[in-house]
Design an enzyme around this catalytic site. Structure first.
Site, short mmCIF file in Angstrom:
data_model
loop_
_atom_site.label_atom_id
_atom_site.label_comp_id
_atom_site.label_asym_id
_atom_site.label_seq_id
_atom_site.Cartn_x
_atom_site.Cartn_y
_atom_site.Cartn_z
N GLY A 1 0.80 -1.21 0.00
CA GLY A 1 0.00 0.00 0.00
C GLY A 1 0.84 1.26 0.00
CB CYS A 2 -0.27 4.79 0.19
SG CYS A 2 0.42 6.46 0.27
N GLY A 3 3.03 4.30 0.72
CA GLY A 3 4.06 4.53 1.70
C GLY A 3 4.92 3.32 2.01
#
Length: 284
Positions: A113-115
């Protein structure tokens, strides 16, 4: 004038029972692919500004390279995607770092996911954070001064009110570098890359971000070597625990009239001694 990284688009505004047509400045968001020696590693959605800083900062903060010197060449290529533009950050690295990167890719378990793009496992999501050793002392007034200066330094932020910023700040509260992006992680990666390219060090000041603090923001700040992270929003519990273990001073909920210190207050001038003495009210 519309700043780089933004577009002016038409819109209809309905307020108080009346509709009017007027333009709105909004930030651009484009896919940016990071490739190493022709092999794709990750694609991030980002603002199309300071992409060289972004590529270098991402590679450093994610541990893909051991230092700026391992990148033999870096170029940003524009890709026509039909209705939109995309970019490729094409990096060439030496045989040894590429071998490490390929071995890492062979262990990738699935999408992330993001990050946390490009990680291989839950263990790496919780990878040890470098211990922060910088011995600096920052007056509270310097933090407040930096907050006041940051808005003026955000051309894209002022125009759109829809992007994040990350700044490298001196102990006197002066902004040394500022980078902006639609993604808070991206803004910090851009700052890390810009700091390396400018020959500066995170040890000499602190990081200021216009976002909440999650564990990734702590991890990236520690990689930069900064001993103090200041954020305008609140931290997560895991971010606080990670900052504490790394020896990083975490300041959050920073406003023009004050802030909250969550870990290692010794780096904030005039506060640590009173706190250690058990004072409920700490004099200014």
């Amino acid at each position: 004038m519309t700043p780089p990284g933004a577009h002016e688009i038409p819109r209809i505004v309905w307020r108080d029972g009346t509709a009017t047509v007027s333009p709105r400045v909004v930030p651009a968001e484009v896919p940016v692919a990071f490739t190493f020696n022709g092999t794709s590693h990750a694609v991030m959605m980002a603002s199309p500004t300071d992409l060289e800083d972004f590529a270098l900062g991402f590679a450093l903060s994610e541990g893909l390279i051991g230092g700026e010197g391992e990148i033999e060449s870096l170029e940003i290529l524009e890709a026509d995607l039909g209705e939109a533009l995309g970019f490729e950050a094409r990096m060439w690295i030496g045989e040894a770092p590429m071998g490490r990167l390929l071995e890492r890719r062979r262990r990738i378990a699935g999408p992330t996911g993001c990050g946390l793009c490009g990680i291989e496992s839950l263990d790496e999501a919780m990878r040890p954070v470098p211990a922060v050793e910088a011995d600096l002392l920052v007056p509270p007034e310097a933090i407040l001064a930096a907050l006041g200066r940051l808005d003026e330094a955000q051309a894209l932020g002022r125009a759109t009110r829809a992007v994040h910023a990350a700044a490298l700040v001196s102990t006197a509260g002066e902004l040394r570098l500022v980078r902006e992006d639609v993604g808070r992680h991206n803004a910090l990666d851009k700052l890390i890359g810009a700091t390396a390219r400018a020959g500066l060090s995170g040890h000499d000041g602190f990081v200021l971000v216009t976002s909440r603090v999650s564990i990734e923001m702590v991890q990236k700040t520690a990689v930069l070597g900064a001993a103090l992270l200041v954020a305008v929003s609140a931290p997560t519990a895991l971010a606080v625990a990670t900052a504490d273990k790394a020896g990083l001073t975490l300041v959050a909920v920073a406003r023009r009239d004050g802030f909250e210190i969550f870990t290692h207050p010794r780096r904030i001038a005039g506060i640590a001694a009173a706190a250690d003495a058990g004072a409920e009210t700490i004099p200014a």
